[in-house]
Design an enzyme around this catalytic site. Structure first.
Site, PDB file in Angstrom:
ATOM      1  CB  CYS A  12       7.674   4.037  -0.680  1.00 45.90           C
ATOM      2  SG  CYS A  12       9.109   2.947  -0.647  1.00 45.90           S
ATOM      3  N   GLY A  39       4.928   2.233   4.753  1.00 45.46           N
ATOM      4  CA  GLY A  39       6.335   1.893   4.958  1.00 45.46           C
ATOM      5  C   GLY A  39       6.770   2.221   6.364  1.00 45.46           C
ATOM      6  CG  ASN A 113       5.080   4.510  -3.923  1.00 46.53           C
ATOM      7  OD1 ASN A 113       5.496   3.374  -3.701  1.00 46.53           O
ATOM      8  ND2 ASN A 113       3.793   4.804  -3.994  1.00 46.53           N
ATOM      9  N   GLY A 114       7.691   3.061  -5.756  1.00 43.31           N
ATOM     10  CA  GLY A 114       7.567   2.151  -6.883  1.00 43.31           C
ATOM     11  C   GLY A 114       8.830   1.344  -7.089  1.00 43.31           C
ATOM     12  CE1 TYR A 254      -2.442  -5.941   4.294  1.00 44.26           C
ATOM     13  CE2 TYR A 254      -0.648  -5.331   2.835  1.00 44.26           C
ATOM     14  CZ  TYR A 254      -1.097  -5.691   4.087  1.00 44.26           C
ATOM     15  OH  TYR A 254      -0.236  -5.792   5.135  1.00 44.26           O
ATOM     16  CG  ASP A 357      -6.264 -12.273   5.878  1.00 49.40           C
ATOM     17  OD1 ASP A 357      -6.227 -11.019   5.905  1.00 49.40           O
ATOM     18  OD2 ASP A 357      -5.307 -12.983   6.203  1.00 49.40           O
TER      19      ASP A 357
END
Length: 483
Positions: A12, A39, A113-114, A254, A357
């Site tokens: 998030c 998100g 967030n988490g 990422y 990737d």
């Protein structure tokens, strides 16, 4: 049963603004735009004029939720915002944030967030005492703990609440006159502070969302710190000694945007170094280096730089495909990858291709991409991954598969290479990865998804069998619905 295209899902993003002279609603809207990568399921903004808290939230992207208008209050001075990807709780409008509540101490709105590792245990205890929950998200336990606290000030109530919860939590909390940011003792997720040209304050999951509003970076919120912003400025409260820091390494691999700086470490620099390490570790040689866009691009350029091999766009991403969609048949699942990625034949045909990737989760998507390149005429395909093999799930705010669905948990590197149809495959080593974040203490990072060494245990695992069945039914239902 429906299946979604397997890939790591962002957790998030949270944002907050305190300013007497700026449009805090519009600033939060722009900040959420910059955090949209964290998100895409729902978005929301809460704001206050000092007397009333108004909330507007809904399902979809930021541009979809606020297509008609932004929330507005005359003389609004504080706002918080949230973009969500479901990690705990269904993807429903009722679970969108920020959450707004009235309690004995006034009103507040909260964005989280988490993931909490003991949320179900706390929820069961609160429900036994008569608490009624309106959502299925773990974030709601915060507002109930704060509301039920017997402490006098909001600061004391929050500190009491965070002493009970475990796991990953970055919070942006708004009362009628305060903006509050909280980061868990491990610092799993990022949170930073900015200052606007007009003297306002900003809280943000990433520094990239400061830039969009012209805010200057001040500092990161420290692990185990609560910051309170009001008319007197910023005050800091530490509720841990900072000895248990375990920031998520996947923010650098990422999740975060490349132009963000987290805890002093440039995300772009870290990913570029991952590519250089991959080139040295793998020893792969080829005609061209390509990336799986966009998350593999920076590492691919680092590989090309280190190996002295040209980098080119061998795969083009369709940026208008929208969010992840569900495919009920194998044919449609295969079409999903073709719609999202297209090979550039003139780049790969007849070439020995090195494809970079960020990760391999279940392996199905990687296999489809390799087939796309084969069909476009690639002579050889050597795959490099800028994360070590993912062998264990994450409990700290990332939606991952259960362990048996993680291909690296059940197959060797050689077996994975055969499964995806590549000529060779190399994952960066954990030791190599540690070298890629020189601005940080590598011992203060979480590598649990690679080595099963969890900094905070999943305490919900101690639930009795009936509770476990309830939780498992929720998780199964989410997977069956493709959520």
């Amino acid at each position: 049963m429906y299946e979604k295209v397997p890939k790591w899902k962002e957790e998030c993003g949270i944002y907050g603004v305190y300013s007497h002279g700026e449009d805090v609603s519009e600033m939060t809207y722009l900040g959420l735009f910059a955090l949209q990568h964290r998100g895409q399921e729902s978005a929301g903004i809460a704001l206050t004029d000092g007397y009333w808290i108004d909330v507007k939230k809904g399902m979809g992207l930021v541009s979809e939720v606020f297509r008609e208008q932004l929330p507005h209050l005359d003389h609004a001075k504080i706002a918080i915002g949230h973009v969500r990807y479901a990690t705990t709780g269904f993807s429903l409008a009722a679970n969108a944030q920020p959450l707004r509540v009235n309690y004995a101490g006034g009103a507040l709105a909260l964005a989280h967030n988490g993931d909490l590792t003991n949320a179900a245990l706390i929820r069961r205890d609160l429900e036994s005492k008569g608490t009624v929950f309106q959502t299925t998200i773990d974030s709601e336990v915060f507002v109930h703990l704060i509301a039920r606290s017997q402490k006098t000030s909001i600061e004391e109530r929050i500190l009491e609440a965070v002493s009970v919860v475990r796991g990953a939590f970055c919070l942006s909390i708004m009362t009628e006159d305060k903006l509050i940011g909280v980061r868990d003792p491990q610092g799993f997720r990022p949170l930073c502070i900015g200052r606007t040209p007009d003297g306002g304050w900003v809280l943000s999951s990433e520094t990239c969302a400061l830039d969009v509003n012209g805010a200057a970076f001040v500092r990161d919120v420290l692990p185990g710190e609560m910051v309170v912003i009001d008319s007197d400025g910023l005050k800091s409260y530490r509720f841990s000694n900072g000895e248990d820091v375990a920031s998520c390494i996947f923010e650098y691999i990422y999740f975060a945007r490349p132009d963000s700086i987290i805890d002093g470490q440039s995300v772009h620099t870290a990913r570029f170094e991952m590519g250089r390490v991959l080139a040295r570790e793998s020893g792969f040689r080829g005609d061209v280096v390509i990336s799986v866009p966009d998350s593999g691009t920076t590492a691919a350029t680092g590989f090309a730089y280190e190996a002295g091999i040209p980098f080119a766009e061998g795969l083009i991403k369709n940026r208008y495909i929208g969010r992840t969609f569900i495919q009920p048949t194998q044919k449609q699942r295969d079409a999903a990858v073709k719609l999202k990625l297209s090979p550039v034949r003139s780049v790969v045909a007849g070439k020995s291709v090195i494809m970079v990737d960020d990760s391999i989760v279940r392996g199905t998507t990687s296999g489809k991409i390799v087939r796309l390149l084969r069909n476009a005429g690639a002579r050889e395909i050597h795959v490099c991954i800028s994360s070590p093999p993912i062998t264990d799930p994450c409990y700290y705010g990332i939606d991952t598969s259960i362990r048996k669905e993680l291909i690296s948990a059940t197959k060797s590197v050689e077996e994975i290479c055969d499964f995806i149809g590549a000529d060779s495959l190399h994952f960066i080593s954990i030791e190599g990865l540690r070298q890629c974040v020189p601005a940080l203490n590598p011992d203060h990072m979480c590598y649990a998804c690679f080595n099963n060494n969890y900094p905070v245990p999943e305490e919900d695992a101690t639930l009795d069998e009936d509770d476990k069945l309830i939780l498992e039914r929720r998780r199964i239902a989410q997977r069956e619905r493709g959520l």
